[in-house]
Each structure stands twice: as structure tokens, then as C-alpha cells.
Write a protein that holds these residues in place. Structure first.
Motif, PDB file in Angstrom:
ATOM      1  N   SER A 185      11.441   0.272  -6.191  1.00 44.73           N
ATOM      2  CA  SER A 185      10.012   0.469  -6.389  1.00 44.73           C
ATOM      3  C   SER A 185       9.322   0.552  -5.030  1.00 44.73           C
ATOM      4  O   SER A 185       9.937   0.291  -3.997  1.00 44.73           O
ATOM      5  CB  SER A 185       9.419  -0.686  -7.211  1.00 44.73           C
ATOM      6  OG  SER A 185       9.583  -1.912  -6.523  1.00 44.73           O
ATOM      7  N   GLY A 186       8.036   0.891  -5.048  1.00 45.42           N
ATOM      8  CA  GLY A 186       7.259   0.877  -3.824  1.00 45.42           C
ATOM      9  C   GLY A 186       6.941   2.225  -3.216  1.00 45.42           C
ATOM     10  O   GLY A 186       6.245   2.307  -2.211  1.00 45.42           O
ATOM     11  N   GLY A 187       7.441   3.287  -3.806  1.00 46.37           N
ATOM     12  CA  GLY A 187       7.151   4.598  -3.269  1.00 46.37           C
ATOM     13  C   GLY A 187       5.686   4.972  -3.450  1.00 46.37           C
ATOM     14  O   GLY A 187       4.926   4.289  -4.136  1.00 46.37           O
ATOM     15  N   GLY A 188       5.287   6.067  -2.842  1.00 49.76           N
ATOM     16  CA  GLY A 188       3.919   6.526  -2.958  1.00 49.76           C
ATOM     17  C   GLY A 188       3.642   7.662  -2.000  1.00 49.76           C
ATOM     18  O   GLY A 188       4.580   8.241  -1.427  1.00 49.76           O
ATOM     19  N   SER A 189       2.358   7.962  -1.843  1.00 52.19           N
ATOM     20  CA  SER A 189       1.931   9.045  -0.956  1.00 52.19           C
ATOM     21  C   SER A 189       1.118   8.462   0.193  1.00 52.19           C
ATOM     22  O   SER A 189       0.194   7.685  -0.047  1.00 52.19           O
ATOM     23  CB  SER A 189       1.082  10.054  -1.728  1.00 52.19           C
ATOM     24  OG  SER A 189       1.837  10.670  -2.747  1.00 52.19           O
ATOM     25  N   VAL A 190       1.474   8.842   1.404  1.00 50.79           N
ATOM     26  CA  VAL A 190       0.764   8.376   2.596  1.00 50.79           C
ATOM     27  C   VAL A 190       0.610   9.531   3.568  1.00 50.79           C
ATOM     28  O   VAL A 190       1.318  10.541   3.466  1.00 50.79           O
ATOM     29  CB  VAL A 190       1.503   7.223   3.304  1.00 50.79           C
ATOM     30  CG1 VAL A 190       1.558   6.002   2.405  1.00 50.79           C
ATOM     31  CG2 VAL A 190       2.888   7.654   3.735  1.00 50.79           C
ATOM     32  N   GLN A 191      -0.284   9.369   4.493  1.00 49.22           N
ATOM     33  CA  GLN A 191      -0.434  10.353   5.559  1.00 49.22           C
ATOM     34  C   GLN A 191       0.538  10.021   6.688  1.00 49.22           C
ATOM     35  O   GLN A 191       1.003   8.880   6.831  1.00 49.22           O
ATOM     36  CB  GLN A 191      -1.863  10.353   6.080  1.00 49.22           C
ATOM     37  CG  GLN A 191      -2.873  10.914   5.088  1.00 49.22           C
ATOM     38  CD  GLN A 191      -4.231  11.119   5.709  1.00 49.22           C
ATOM     39  OE1 GLN A 191      -4.634  10.379   6.603  1.00 49.22           O
ATOM     40  NE2 GLN A 191      -4.964  12.112   5.225  1.00 49.22           N
ATOM     41  N   ALA A 192       0.837  11.026   7.472  1.00 48.08           N
ATOM     42  CA  ALA A 192       1.720  10.835   8.617  1.00 48.08           C
ATOM     43  C   ALA A 192       1.199   9.709   9.498  1.00 48.08           C
ATOM     44  O   ALA A 192      -0.008   9.603   9.737  1.00 48.08           O
ATOM     45  CB  ALA A 192       1.834  12.125   9.417  1.00 48.08           C
ATOM     46  N   GLY A 193       2.115   8.878   9.948  1.00 44.88           N
ATOM     47  CA  GLY A 193       1.752   7.720  10.746  1.00 44.88           C
ATOM     48  C   GLY A 193       1.563   6.460   9.933  1.00 44.88           C
ATOM     49  O   GLY A 193       1.468   5.364  10.492  1.00 44.88           O
ATOM     50  N   GLY A 194       1.508   6.601   8.625  1.00 44.38           N
ATOM     51  CA  GLY A 194       1.308   5.463   7.756  1.00 44.38           C
ATOM     52  C   GLY A 194       2.580   4.696   7.481  1.00 44.38           C
ATOM     53  O   GLY A 194       3.649   5.000   8.031  1.00 44.38           O
ATOM     54  N   SER A 195       2.458   3.695   6.610  1.00 41.98           N
ATOM     55  CA  SER A 195       3.575   2.809   6.300  1.00 41.98           C
ATOM     56  C   SER A 195       3.716   2.616   4.795  1.00 41.98           C
ATOM     57  O   SER A 195       2.730   2.703   4.052  1.00 41.98           O
ATOM     58  CB  SER A 195       3.374   1.437   6.952  1.00 41.98           C
ATOM     59  OG  SER A 195       3.316   1.514   8.357  1.00 41.98           O
ATOM     60  N   LEU A 196       4.933   2.339   4.389  1.00 42.88           N
ATOM     61  CA  LEU A 196       5.237   1.963   3.013  1.00 42.88           C
ATOM     62  C   LEU A 196       6.366   0.945   3.054  1.00 42.88           C
ATOM     63  O   LEU A 196       7.184   0.950   3.985  1.00 42.88           O
ATOM     64  CB  LEU A 196       5.688   3.159   2.172  1.00 42.88           C
ATOM     65  CG  LEU A 196       4.633   4.137   1.670  1.00 42.88           C
ATOM     66  CD1 LEU A 196       5.317   5.342   1.015  1.00 42.88           C
ATOM     67  CD2 LEU A 196       3.703   3.466   0.673  1.00 42.88           C
TER      68      LEU A 196
END
Length: 123
Positions: free
Chosen positions: A6-17
Motif C-alpha cells: 500500500s501507499g502508492g499515489g501521485s506526486v510531483q517530481a521532487g516529492g516523496s512517498l
């Protein structure tokens, strides 16, 4: 053995997950947990692995210095902290496990797999 990612998602470049992989049924005295990813049209590739006992880790060159794999034994969960994400990190991420303690990097080395979780990094 059951694995739940689990834990996936959408982020912008430079972000974290942070991805999580909860496990059950791992009764081996020594084992390896791994993360793999598969981008559209590409083969599944090794990302990281962690050993038990001990917390030795190994990473693909493409993520070294940006991703960190860790474990919470009390929760039977491993994590993949992903920082400085790039668009080329976009993929479905899978966790996997196997008996024996070694840095296995091939998909076929792992008999147990969780379902994938999508990570999308936009530029």
C-alpha cells in the motif's frame, strides 16, 4: 505467505512517498524481502531488498541515495521511503519475499508476491 502493499499515489517530481508491505505467514528463520517495480511496456525490475535477521539493505543503482528500505518487526511490515522522486520512477511497485537471507535481485528468485501499488510522478 501473504503480502499486502500500500501507499502508492501521485506526486510531483521532487516529492516523496512511503510504500508499506504488510506480511503474514513468514515463518522462515531467515528471509529476504524485496521491492520491484514495473513501468508500462517494461520488464519488472529490482528496486531494493532487506535481509532478516539483520537489516542489511541493497538498492538498484537508479534509486540509490533516494530510496530507503526499512522494517518494523512488531508490525511485520517493511517500508520503502522514496524521496526526490522522478518521472522515471513511475511504475507499479510490488513487494516480494522468499526464504533464505541473500540479496536476490531477480524476479524469479521470489515465490511470494503482493499485489502492486501504483506510483505516478509528474514533471
Amino acid at each position: 505467505v501473504q503480502l499486502q502493499a500500500s501507499g502508492g499515489g501521485s506526486v510531483q517530481a521532487g516529492g516523496s512517498l512511503r510504500l508499506s508491505c504488510a506480511s503474514s505467514g513468514l515463518t522462515f528463520g531467515a528471509y529476504t524481502m524485496g521491492w520491484f517495480r514495473q513501468a508500462p511496456g517494461k520488464e519488472r525490475e529490482f528496486v531494493a531488498a532487506i535481509l532478516w535477521p539483520g537489516d542489511n539493505t541493497a538498492y538498484a543503482d537508479s534509486v540509490k541515495g533516494r530510496f530507503t528500505m526499512s522494517r518494523d518487526n512488531a508490525k511485520n511490515t517493511v517500508y520503502l521511503q522514496m524521496n526526490s522522486l522522478k518521472p522515471e520512477d513511475t511504475a507499479v511497485y510490488y513487494c516480494a519475499s522468499r526464504a533464505f537471507r541473500a540479496f536476490f535481485r531477480r524476479e524469479n528468485d521470489y515465490p511470494y508476491w503482493g499485489q502492486g501499488t501504483q506510483v505516478t510522478v509528474s514533471s
